[in-house]
Design a protein around this motif. Structure first.
Motif, PDB file in Angstrom:
ATOM      1  N   GLU A 141       0.757  -1.178  -0.033  1.00  0.00           N
ATOM      2  CA  GLU A 141       0.217  -0.119  -0.049  1.00  0.00           C
ATOM      3  C   GLU A 141       0.935   1.171  -0.029  1.00  0.00           C
ATOM      4  N   GLY A 142       1.985   1.161   0.474  1.00  0.00           N
ATOM      5  CA  GLY A 142       2.874   2.370   0.663  1.00  0.00           C
ATOM      6  C   GLY A 142       3.598   2.808  -0.528  1.00  0.00           C
ATOM      7  N   HIS A 143       3.173   1.709  -1.739  1.00  0.00           N
ATOM      8  CA  HIS A 143       3.678   2.074  -3.150  1.00  0.00           C
ATOM      9  C   HIS A 143       2.537   2.670  -3.984  1.00  0.00           C
ATOM     10  N   ILE A 144       1.495   2.835  -3.355  1.00  0.00           N
ATOM     11  CA  ILE A 144       0.357   2.918  -4.540  1.00  0.00           C
ATOM     12  C   ILE A 144       0.669   4.346  -5.046  1.00  0.00           C
ATOM     13  N   LEU A 145       0.898   5.591  -4.537  1.00  0.00           N
ATOM     14  CA  LEU A 145       0.951   6.695  -5.282  1.00  0.00           C
ATOM     15  C   LEU A 145       2.152   6.860  -6.423  1.00  0.00           C
ATOM     16  N   LEU A 150       3.552   5.852 -12.160  1.00  0.00           N
ATOM     17  CA  LEU A 150       4.002   4.915 -13.148  1.00  0.00           C
ATOM     18  C   LEU A 150       3.092   4.399 -14.228  1.00  0.00           C
ATOM     19  N   CYS A 151       1.925   3.778 -13.608  1.00  0.00           N
ATOM     20  CA  CYS A 151       1.036   3.174 -14.487  1.00  0.00           C
ATOM     21  C   CYS A 151       0.374   4.159 -15.397  1.00  0.00           C
ATOM     22  N   SER A 152       0.069   5.488 -14.814  1.00  0.00           N
ATOM     23  CA  SER A 152      -0.307   6.648 -15.849  1.00  0.00           C
ATOM     24  C   SER A 152       0.997   7.095 -16.930  1.00  0.00           C
ATOM     25  N   GLN A 169      -6.496   8.063 -12.246  1.00  0.00           N
ATOM     26  CA  GLN A 169      -6.543   6.536 -12.879  1.00  0.00           C
ATOM     27  C   GLN A 169      -5.583   5.659 -12.759  1.00  0.00           C
ATOM     28  N   GLY A 170      -4.497   5.925 -13.006  1.00  0.00           N
ATOM     29  CA  GLY A 170      -3.354   5.263 -12.602  1.00  0.00           C
ATOM     30  C   GLY A 170      -3.214   4.852 -11.386  1.00  0.00           C
ATOM     31  N   ILE A 171      -3.414   5.577 -10.457  1.00  0.00           N
ATOM     32  CA  ILE A 171      -3.265   5.351  -9.001  1.00  0.00           C
ATOM     33  C   ILE A 171      -4.506   4.278  -8.479  1.00  0.00           C
ATOM     34  N   GLN A 172      -5.715   4.381  -9.146  1.00  0.00           N
ATOM     35  CA  GLN A 172      -6.686   3.504  -8.922  1.00  0.00           C
ATOM     36  C   GLN A 172      -6.245   2.081  -9.602  1.00  0.00           C
ATOM     37  N   GLU A 173      -5.809   2.172 -10.640  1.00  0.00           N
ATOM     38  CA  GLU A 173      -5.120   1.056 -11.288  1.00  0.00           C
ATOM     39  C   GLU A 173      -4.128   0.283 -10.458  1.00  0.00           C
ATOM     40  N   ALA A 174      -3.180   1.038  -9.974  1.00  0.00           N
ATOM     41  CA  ALA A 174      -2.056   0.548  -9.215  1.00  0.00           C
ATOM     42  C   ALA A 174      -2.592  -0.167  -7.833  1.00  0.00           C
ATOM     43  N   LYS A 175      -3.751   0.520  -7.305  1.00  0.00           N
ATOM     44  CA  LYS A 175      -4.179   0.031  -6.002  1.00  0.00           C
ATOM     45  C   LYS A 175      -4.935  -1.158  -6.401  1.00  0.00           C
ATOM     46  N   ARG A 176      -5.735  -1.276  -7.630  1.00  0.00           N
ATOM     47  CA  ARG A 176      -6.380  -2.660  -7.749  1.00  0.00           C
ATOM     48  C   ARG A 176      -5.394  -3.730  -8.130  1.00  0.00           C
TER      49      ARG A 176
END
Length: 298
Positions: A141-145, A150-152, A169-176
Motif C-alpha cells: 500500500e505504501g507504493h500506491i501513489l 508510473l501506471c499513468s 486513474q493510474g493510482i486506482q489501477e495501481a491500487k487494484r
C-alpha cells in the motif's frame, strides 16, 4: 463444427465475463479451435490451439463467421472496442465483426507485437547485478501513489495509445493491482531511512492460469532509465513466478527493439538477440480497434 457461448442469450453487463468457443466435431473426437474472452473493460481476446501455419484461409473462412455471429448474440456491439489475436485471426474476425455490426475498423492498428514466452529452461540465471542496488518485490500500500504515477506514465509514453490513464486513474489501477498481489516494484533508497525511496520500475503479472501468467506494464521512471532496473526487476519477477508456473508470456511491440533485447537476455524466446531458430516458436499478434464504441483499457 459447433459454436458454444458460455452465457445466456442476453446482453451481458460490461463487467461480466463471457467466453465463446468454436469446436470442430468429428465422429471420433472434437477439437477446440478458438476461444473468445470478453472480461470487464478489456479488449476482446481470441485464442487458438492451432499454430499460425494451421490457420489457413479455408480454415478461417469456415469458422470466423460463426465466431462473429456468436459474439453478437451475447456481447453488446459497443462493448467490442478492440479485438486482439494472432494477426490473421484478428484481421478476419475484425472484418467479420465490421460487416456484421457496421462498426468500422480504425486505422492504423492499435498494436502490432510479438507474443513471446519464458520457461524455467530458457530463463537466464540471476547475476549479482540482478539482485543488488535496489529492493524488489510485490508492491504494498505504501507504493500506491508512486506506482500509480508510473501506471499513468506508461500509457502516456505512447502518444497514439488509445488507453491513456490520468494520474488519478493510474493510482486506482495501481491500487487494484496491489490488492490482487499483481504488481511488482523496484525501488531505491534516497536517504538513510527505509521509508524514503523512489519507485523506479514496475511490472504487472496478470491473466494467471494454473500453468501460465502474463507480464505487462514493464515501465521505468524517466529519471532512472538505462541503468538496468527493468532487466533486474523482470529477472526477479520471472524467477519468482516460475516457481509455481510453467510459462510466462508477454507482448513486445515490433518497434521496441531495446525492450526486445532486454526480454531476450532475461530468457524470452524469439526476440532480441536470441537465436533466429527460435522465431518459429513465437507468434505475431495484432490489435484492431473499432469506431463508435465504448473504449476500455488493457
Amino acid at each position: 463444427m459447433k459454436s458454444s457461448p458460455r452465457s445466456e442469450d442476453v446482453e451481458p453487463a460490461i463487467s461480466e465475463v463471457v467466453y465463446i468457443s468454436i469446436w470442430t466435431l468429428r465422429q471420433d473426437r472434437r477439437t477446440l479451435d478458438f476461444v473468445v474472452a470478453c472480461a470487464g473493460h478489456k479488449p476482446i481476446f481470441v485464442f487458438s490451439n492451432h499454430s499460425s501455419s494451421g490457420l489457413t484461409a479455408a480454415f478461417l473462412e469456415l469458422r470466423i463467421p460463426h465466431l462473429a455471429e456468436s459474439m453478437k448474440k451475447v456481447i453488446p456491439d459497443r462493448r467490442v472496442f478492440a479485438i486482439v489475436g494472432i494477426e490473421t485471426v484478428a484481421e478476419r474476425l475484425a472484418a467479420a465483426w465490421e460487416a456484421l455490426t457496421g462498426h468500422r475498423i480504425k486505422q492504423p492498428a492499435y498494436y502490432q507485437a510479438t507474443h513471446t514466452f519464458c520457461t524455467r529452461q530458457t530463463l537466464a540465471p540471476l547475476t549479482a547485478s540482478d539482485v543488488g542496488m535496489c529492493r524488489m518485490g510485490l508492491a504494498t500500500e505504501g507504493h500506491i501513489l508512486q506506482a500509480g504515477r508510473l501506471c499513468s506514465a506508461f500509457t502516456q509514453s505512447a502518444h497514439d495509445d488509445p488507453y491513456q490513464l490520468s494520474v488519478q486513474q493510474g493510482i486506482q489501477e495501481a491500487k487494484r493491482l496491489i490488492q490482487r498481489k499483481e504488481l511488482y516494484v523496484c525501488d531505491v533508497l534516497r536517504g538513510g531511512r527505509a521509508d524514503d525511496y523512489d519507485v523506479v520500475c514496475i511490472i504487472a503479472v496478470t491473466r494467471k492460469s494454473t500453468k501460465v501468467a502474463a507480464v505487462s506494464k514493464v515501465f521505468t521512471h524517466e529519471n532512472y532509465r538505462r541503468r538496468g532496473y527493468a532487466k533486474r526487476l523482470l529477472a526477479h519477477v520471472c524467477h519468482e513466478v516460475l516457481r509455481t508456473k510453467q510459462q510466462i508470456v508477454l507482448f513486445v511491440a515490433h518497434d521496441l527493439k531495446t525492450a526486445a533485447g532486454v526480454y531476450g537476455r532475461v530468457g524470452f524466446v524469439g526476440v532480441g538477440d536470441r537465436p533466429m531458430s527460435e522465431r518459429a516458436l513465437v507468434e505475431r499478434w495484432l490489435e484492431l480497434g473499432f469506431e463508435d464504441t465504448d473504449t476500455g483499457h488493457w
